[in-house]
Design an enzyme around this catalytic site. Structure first.
Site, PDB file in Angstrom:
ATOM      1  N   ARG A 164       5.655 -12.948   9.600  1.00  0.00           N
ATOM      2  CA  ARG A 164       6.228 -11.609   9.417  1.00  0.00           C
ATOM      3  C   ARG A 164       7.667 -11.588   9.909  1.00  0.00           C
ATOM      4  O   ARG A 164       8.016 -12.300  10.849  1.00  0.00           O
ATOM      5  CB  ARG A 164       5.467 -10.597  10.272  1.00  0.00           C
ATOM      6  CG  ARG A 164       4.153 -10.177   9.747  1.00  0.00           C
ATOM      7  CD  ARG A 164       3.525  -9.175  10.708  1.00  0.00           C
ATOM      8  NE  ARG A 164       3.906  -7.817  10.401  1.00  0.00           N
ATOM      9  CZ  ARG A 164       3.325  -7.095   9.459  1.00  0.00           C
ATOM     10  NH1 ARG A 164       2.353  -7.603   8.740  1.00  0.00           N
ATOM     11  NH2 ARG A 164       3.703  -5.860   9.232  1.00  0.00           N
ATOM     12  N   GLU A 211       0.868  -1.167   0.000  1.00  0.00           N
ATOM     13  CA  GLU A 211       0.000   0.000   0.000  1.00  0.00           C
ATOM     14  C   GLU A 211       0.912   1.225   0.000  1.00  0.00           C
ATOM     15  O   GLU A 211       1.786   1.339   0.860  1.00  0.00           O
ATOM     16  CB  GLU A 211      -0.871  -0.017   1.265  1.00  0.00           C
ATOM     17  CG  GLU A 211      -1.875   1.096   1.260  1.00  0.00           C
ATOM     18  CD  GLU A 211      -2.801   1.094   2.477  1.00  0.00           C
ATOM     19  OE1 GLU A 211      -2.721   0.159   3.288  1.00  0.00           O
ATOM     20  OE2 GLU A 211      -3.577   2.041   2.591  1.00  0.00           O
ATOM     21  N   LYS A 259       4.736   1.618  10.543  1.00  0.00           N
ATOM     22  CA  LYS A 259       4.796   2.852   9.758  1.00  0.00           C
ATOM     23  C   LYS A 259       4.427   4.057  10.608  1.00  0.00           C
ATOM     24  O   LYS A 259       4.988   5.133  10.443  1.00  0.00           O
ATOM     25  CB  LYS A 259       3.828   2.760   8.570  1.00  0.00           C
ATOM     26  CG  LYS A 259       4.358   1.953   7.407  1.00  0.00           C
ATOM     27  CD  LYS A 259       3.308   1.870   6.298  1.00  0.00           C
ATOM     28  CE  LYS A 259       3.650   0.749   5.328  1.00  0.00           C
ATOM     29  NZ  LYS A 259       2.463   0.248   4.619  1.00  0.00           N
TER      30      LYS A 259
END
Ligand code: ATP
Ligand code: MG
Length: 581
Positions: free
Chosen positions: A285, A42, A295
Site C-alpha cells: 500500500r 468500492e 476514509k
C-alpha cells in the site's frame, strides 16, 4: 538527490518490478495472449493518493503490454454506497489520463454469483448455516486454536438449496442465516474456516434496487467478478495476501470458464462472455507521513467542518490534490519513484511534494506576482510611463514561448524585499542600496514614505537607465534580484496559501494517544489579496504557474475568473518543513 527531468517516464522496457516480470513471463510463455486488469474501488468514498498507485499499476501495466483494464465499481455492500462517489471515481480515473475498456458494476453479476452459489451447494462445497454472528465467532477458533464445525454443516444438498432459495425470497430476517463455504475449520488460515459467502440484508441497493435481500461477501464476489471479466492479473494490496487461498478456492470450485451456462444472465445484460482464471498478485500500500488516508477519518474531517468538503485542496483525495494543483504527471512520477514492492512502509511526504515540484519546475510557465505588496515609485520615469517588456515563459524551455509584461512608474514589490534596518547578509532593497528588478534594470532606493504610525507605505527609487535590458550596463552586478508587478496593470487576486493539514509527521499515531484532530495545523490555510501580472489572471481554471521566488500556484478549478482571479498555492519552492520532521 536529483532526478533527471528529461526522462520523467523512463523507458518502459527498463521497468523490472516483480509484477511486470510476471506479466512478461506469462506473455512470453503463451499462458496469456493478452492481459487484462481491473481497478475495483468500492464506491463508498472518494479516491485518495493511495488509489493513484493502484490506478497507475492497473491501467498502466495493461497499457504498457497492449492489454485492457476495466473500471469495476465493487458495489456489493448496499448500505454504504452512493452515486456521488461513482461519478467522482470516474472523473478521477479520467483525470489521471486513463480510459477503461469497460465500465462494470459487481452488482451486474449478482445473478451469476447466485447461480455459482447454487453450484457450490450442489457440489457439497457450501451450506446454509443458522448460527448467529456471535456463535459463528465462537466456533471460528483463534490463531492458535482450530475452529469447530457448525452443527448445520452436514445439511443435505436439498435442504441447503431450499433454504438458500428461501433466503433469496426474503423469508428470513437479517442475520438469521448465512451461506458458508465448506472448506476447513482447522485451517491455519482463518479465512478458510468455512467463510460466509452470502448474508441476508433487507436493504435496497443503488444499482439493483429492491431486487435482492441477500448480498455476496467480498471474497466470493471479488474473485468471481475477476473470473467473469477474464481478468488475467488481479492486482491488489498486501492485506489481501491471506485471502488469496480463498480467492483461488472460489475461482476453482465455481470454474466459470468451464461452465458457460452460469454466465447466461450476462447475455441478458448485453455483456460479453469472456470468463477466465485470474491470478491475484499483491503489492504494498502507498502510505505517507503527514497525511491520513483512512476514509473514515477523511469523512470526519469533512463532517466536522475542519475542511471545506472532499475537494478541499488540503485533502489527500484525488479531488482535493487536483484542486491544490497536483498534476497527473506529478502523481505518475511519484508512483514511478516509489516503485512496486511487497514491503509496506510509511513514505516521506517529501517524495510526493518533490514529484510535484519537479513536474511543475519542468512544465509550469513563470509569472510575476506580489503577495504582500509595498509600493515602489520610480521617480525618474514620467507619470504616464508605460512599456511592455518581453519575458520568456520558462527559463529552460523556449518552447513555452514568451509573454509581454507591463512595466510602469509605480510598482508593487514584496514588503519583505525591503528592510529599513537590514539584517546581516540582507541582499535586497535598503535605503541607499541597489537591487535588480527582475528583467527591468537596477534601482536605487532614495527615500521612504511612512504613515502616521511609522509604517513604511511607499519607497521612492531611481531606475538606472544604463542597466536596462539591452543597454551597455545591463550586466552590471548587484547582490539581489527581486520580482515586481506594475501597480496600474496588475490584477488583484485572492491567493490561498495552503500548507500541511497537520503539524506533526504522524497525525495518526503519536504516543500521547491523542486524537488525530488534535494535531490539525491552524495555519493550513491563509488567504491574502495579492497582485498578479495580467497574463496570470487571464489563465483558464486549473492552470499551473510558478510565481517567481514564491512557489507553485494554480488557478482554482471552481472559483477562478479572469476578472476575479483565485490562486491556490500548490507547493512552496523548497521544503520548508524539512528540518521539522
Ligand atoms: P480505504 O482502506 O482507504 O477505505 P480501500 O482499500 O477500502 O481503501 P477500495 O475502494 O477497496 O479502497 O480500493 C480499490 C483498490 O485500490 C483496491 O485494489 C485497493 O487495494 C487499492 N488501494 C486502496 N488503498 C490503497 C493504497 N493506500 N495504496 C495502494 N493501493 C490502494
Ligand atoms: Mg476496500
Amino acid at each position: 538527490m536529483s532526478h533527471p527531468l528529461s526522462h520523467p517516464t523512463p523507458d518502459l522496457s527498463a521497468r523490472t518490478d516483480f509484477i511486470r516480470q510476471i506479466v512478461r513471463e506469462d506473455l512470453a510463455s503463451g499462458k496469456h495472449s493478452a492481459i487484462r486488469t481491473r481497478f475495483p474501488p468500492e464506491p463508498n468514498g472518494y479516491l485518495h493518493i493511495g488509489h493513484a498507485k493502484a490506478i497507475c499499476l492497473d491501467f498502466g501495466i495493461a497499457a504498457e503490454f497492449g492489454g485492457r483494464c476495466n473500471l469495476r465499481l465493487d458495489d456489493t455492500n448496499p448500505a454504504r454506497e452512493d452515486p456521488e462517489y461513482v461519478r467522482a471515481i470516474q472523473d478521477d480515473v479520467r483525470w489521471l489520463g486513463f480510459q477503461w475498456a469497460s465500465l462494470r458494476h459487481a452488482s451486474d453479476y449478482f445473478e451469476v454469483f447466485y447461480l455459482a452459489a447454487e453450484k457450490l451447494i450442489r457440489q457439497g462445497d457450501a451450506f446454509v448455516c443458522d448460527l448467529s454472528p456471535e456463535e459463528v465467532r465462537a466456533y471460528r477458533g483463534s490463531l492458535t486454536e482450530p475452529g469447530r464445525n457448525s452443527p448445520y454443516r452436514e445439511r443435505s444438498v436439498e435442504e441447503n438449496l431450499d433454504l438458500f432459495r428461501r433466503m433469496r425470497a426474503g423469508e428470513f430476517a437479517d442475520g438469521a442465516r448465512t451461506l458458508r463455504a465448506k472448506i476447513d475449520m482447522a485451517s491455519g488460515n482463518i479465512n478458510l474456516r468455512d467463510p460466509a459467502l452470502y448474508r441476508i440484508k433487507h436493504v435496497p441497493h443503488q444499482n439493483t434496487g429492491d431486487a435482492w435481500c441477500i448480498y455476496p461477501m467480498y471474497d466470493f464476489a471479488h474473485s468471481l467478478s475477476d473470473a467473469i471479466e477474464g481478468i488475467t492479473h488481479s492486482l491488489c494490496t498486501l492485506e489481501f495476501e491471506d485471502h488469496r487461498p480463498l480467492y483461488d478456492w472460489c475461482v476453482d470450485r465455481v470454474d466459470l470458464a468451464g461452465h458457460p451456462e452460469l454466465l447466461q444472465p450476462l447475455l441478458a445484460k448485453g455483456l460479453p462472455l469472456e470468463a477466465g482464471k485470474p491470478r491475484q498478485i499483491e503489492f504494498s500500500r502507498l502510505n505517507f507521513n503527514w497525511l491520513v488516508l483512512s476514509k473514515r477519518k477523511l469523512l470526519q474531517l469533512v463532517e466536522a467542518g475542519h475542511v471545506d468538503g472532499w475537494d478541499d485542496p488540503r485533502m489527500p483525495t484525488l479531488q482535493g490534490i487536483r484542486r491544490r494543483g497536483y498534476t497527473p504527471s506529478a502523481l505518475k512520477l511519484m508512483v514511478e519513484r516509489v516503485g512496486v514492492s511487497k514491503q509496506n512502509s510509511l513514505l516521506d511526504i517529501a517524495i510526493l511534494e518533490g514529484a510535484l515540484r519537479d513536474d511543475l519546475d519542468a512544465h509550469a510557465p513563470r509569472r510575476l506576482a506580489v503577495l504582500d505588496p509595498l509600493k515602489l515609485v520610480l521617480t525618474n520615469l514620467a507619470a504616464g510611463h508605460e512599456e511592455m517588456l518581453t519575458f520568456p515563459n520558462h527559463p529552460k524551455d523556449a518552447g513555452l514561448g514568451e509573454r509581454a509584461v507591463p512595466f510602469a512608474r509605480e510598482l508593487w514589490i514584496e514588503r519583505e524585499d525591503f528592510a529599513e534596518v537590514p539584517p546581516p547578509g540582507f541582499k535586497r532593497l535598503t535605503v541607499g542600496g541597489e537591487v535588480r528588478l527582475r528583467g527591468a534594470g537596477i534601482v536605487r532606493c532614495d527615500a521612504v514614505v511612512k504613515d502616521a504610525d511609522g509604517r513604511v507605505v511607499e519607497l521612492h527609487a531611481t531606475l538606472d537607465p544604463d542597466s536596462r535590458p539591452g543597454m551597455p550596463g545591463a550586466n552590471r552586478k548587484v547582490k539581489g534580484t527581486i520580482h515586481w508587478v506594475s501597480a496600474r496593470h496588475a490584477v488583484a487576486a485572492q491567493v490561498r496559501l495552503y500548507d500541511r493539514l497537520f503539524r506533526v509527521p504522524d497525525p495518526d499515531g503519536g504516543a500521547d494517544g491523542r486524537d488525530f484532530l488534535a494535531h490539525l495545523n491552524p495555519d493550513s490555510r491563509r488567504v491574502v489579496t495579492g497582485y498578479v501580472e495580467p497574463a496570470a489572471a487571464q489563465a483558464a481554471p486549473e492552470t499551473s504557474f510558478q510565481f517567481e521566488r514564491l512557489g507553485y500556484f494554480v488557478t482554482d478549478r471552481h472559483d477562478h475568473r479572469p476578472e476575479a482571479p483565485v490562486f491556490n498555492r500548490s507547493v512552496t519552492l523548497r521544503d520548508t518543513w524539512a528540518t521539522q520532521g
